[in-house]
Design a protein around this motif. Structure first.
Motif, PDB file in Angstrom:
ATOM      1  N   SER A  70      44.449   2.377 -31.343  1.00 33.86           N
ATOM      2  CA  SER A  70      43.166   2.092 -31.982  1.00 33.86           C
ATOM      3  C   SER A  70      41.994   2.335 -31.029  1.00 33.86           C
ATOM      4  O   SER A  70      42.000   1.860 -29.894  1.00 33.86           O
ATOM      5  N   GLU A  72      38.916   1.545 -32.225  1.00 29.79           N
ATOM      6  CA  GLU A  72      37.869   0.801 -32.923  1.00 29.79           C
ATOM      7  C   GLU A  72      36.976   0.001 -31.978  1.00 29.79           C
ATOM      8  O   GLU A  72      35.763  -0.043 -32.150  1.00 29.79           O
ATOM      9  N   ASN A  97      47.152  10.593 -35.137  1.00 33.13           N
ATOM     10  CA  ASN A  97      46.405   9.338 -35.051  1.00 33.13           C
ATOM     11  C   ASN A  97      45.198   9.360 -36.001  1.00 33.13           C
ATOM     12  O   ASN A  97      44.360  10.258 -35.927  1.00 33.13           O
ATOM     13  N   PRO A  98      45.090   8.387 -36.916  1.00 33.30           N
ATOM     14  CA  PRO A  98      44.011   8.386 -37.920  1.00 33.30           C
ATOM     15  C   PRO A  98      42.604   8.336 -37.325  1.00 33.30           C
ATOM     16  O   PRO A  98      41.702   9.016 -37.830  1.00 33.30           O
ATOM     17  N   ASP A  99      42.390   7.533 -36.281  1.00 25.76           N
ATOM     18  CA  ASP A  99      41.058   7.451 -35.678  1.00 25.76           C
ATOM     19  C   ASP A  99      40.608   8.813 -35.147  1.00 25.76           C
ATOM     20  O   ASP A  99      39.451   9.218 -35.315  1.00 25.76           O
ATOM     21  N   PHE A 102      40.065  11.329 -38.047  1.00 28.11           N
ATOM     22  CA  PHE A 102      38.812  11.026 -38.739  1.00 28.11           C
ATOM     23  C   PHE A 102      37.623  11.569 -37.963  1.00 28.11           C
ATOM     24  O   PHE A 102      36.726  12.198 -38.538  1.00 28.11           O
ATOM     25  N   THR A 126      43.423  11.470 -43.567  1.00 30.81           N
ATOM     26  CA  THR A 126      43.161  10.177 -42.946  1.00 30.81           C
ATOM     27  C   THR A 126      42.869   9.106 -43.984  1.00 30.81           C
ATOM     28  O   THR A 126      43.323   7.965 -43.871  1.00 30.81           O
ATOM     29  N   SER A 129      45.925   7.814 -45.536  1.00 35.67           N
ATOM     30  CA  SER A 129      46.723   6.962 -44.647  1.00 35.67           C
ATOM     31  C   SER A 129      46.237   5.516 -44.662  1.00 35.67           C
ATOM     32  O   SER A 129      46.872   4.639 -44.087  1.00 35.67           O
ATOM     33  N   HIS A 131      42.923   4.647 -43.715  1.00 39.94           N
ATOM     34  CA  HIS A 131      41.820   4.498 -42.764  1.00 39.94           C
ATOM     35  C   HIS A 131      40.527   4.223 -43.541  1.00 39.94           C
ATOM     36  O   HIS A 131      40.074   5.041 -44.347  1.00 39.94           O
ATOM     37  N   LYS A 132      39.901   3.092 -43.321  1.00 41.46           N
ATOM     38  CA  LYS A 132      38.778   2.657 -44.148  1.00 41.46           C
ATOM     39  C   LYS A 132      37.544   3.537 -43.999  1.00 41.46           C
ATOM     40  O   LYS A 132      36.863   3.842 -44.993  1.00 41.46           O
ATOM     41  N   THR A 170      31.949  -1.245 -43.929  1.00 43.26           N
ATOM     42  CA  THR A 170      32.383   0.107 -43.579  1.00 43.26           C
ATOM     43  C   THR A 170      31.199   1.058 -43.509  1.00 43.26           C
ATOM     44  O   THR A 170      31.083   1.878 -42.591  1.00 43.26           O
TER      45      THR A 170
END
Length: 245
Positions: A70, A72, A97-99, A102, A126, A129, A131-132, A170
């Motif tokens: 992460s 984030e 990796n989603p982050d 994105f 993403t 998956s 990912h917000k 978000t």
């Protein structure tokens, strides 16, 4: 006499003491610990490898761990990486990796002056998956389409955020990212929707009931009112964030 006996006891206890090392823990437990660290902080995940040789090996070779790292808590690492950070970012990207996907998708799609449609595909992957941030951006891009199928796809993504009561939270994160790191300029990739999502005239939904679309927090985001009116409102904010003309 008592002193001698105490010394013998202490010596005996010392001889029976077994040194415990993190290396002795089962690999499954070590991986569980690393997964927890990875899902919370890329910095901690990068630093934990100095704890043991096994940790170092796992952080380097386990793709499943790299996939859940992460960023984030440390977005600057992702959006303005140092040379050292680029290495782990590349490995995370290769692991899906989603982050990382994105951030690449967002950059590519909104790149000025020539956006890349490949960025939209990364955003889609993403978003799907879970990912917000990706759900917000991809969902509203799809909602901008006049095509009914695309519109419905977009609604499903942003409805997920609405049910989780995190649309505004978000949105604020996206706004912060664009202002701090991307400095968005209009590139023509995204075109404003020409018709309203809500076709009711007049609509007896939230817009009419509230008078103004003023929301203090996500708890005020109530699906019991007109959902389509809600998305018309969100699109206008989205267009402002990404400088859509």
């Amino acid at each position: 006499m008592a002193s001698t006996m105490r010394s013998e006891i202490e010596r005996s206890e010392s001889n029976n003491t077994m040194e415990v090392s993190i290396e002795m823990l089962p690999e499954s437990l070590l991986l569980e610990v690393l997964a927890k660290v990875a899902s919370e902080s890329v910095v901690d995940f990068n630093n934990v490898k100095v704890c043991s040789q096994k940790f170092c090996k796992f952080t380097t070779e386990e793709n499943d761990l790299l996939k859940i790292v992460s960023f984030e808590e440390y977005p600057k690492i992702l959006w303005e990486p140092t040379k050292h950070a680029l290495a782990i970012i590349k490995r995370c990207e290769e692991s899906g990796n989603p982050d990382v996907l994105f951030s690449k998708g967002l950059r590519e799609y909104f790149n000025y002056p020539n956006g890349n449609i490949g960025g939209l595909e990364k955003l889609k992957i993403t978003a799907e998956s879970g990912h917000k941030l990706a759900k917000y951006v991809y969902g509203l891009i799809m909602l901008s389409s006049e095509n009914n199928e695309s519109m419905q796809e977009g609604i499903e993504h942003i409805r997920f955020l609405k049910m989780a009561k995190c649309v505004m939270h978000t949105r604020n994160k996206i706004d912060e990212i664009t202002k701090k790191y991307l400095f968005i300029y209009y590139n023509g990739m995204l075109v404003r929707r020409q018709t309203r999502v809500c076709k009711s005239k007049p609509c007896k939904g939230w817009g009419l009931r509230r008078g103004k679309w003023i929301m203090m927090n996500d708890e005020d985001d109530d699906l019991s009112y007109c959902e389509y009116c809600r998305w018309d409102h969100e699109l206008e904010i989205f267009y402002q964030i990404f400088r859509v003309r």
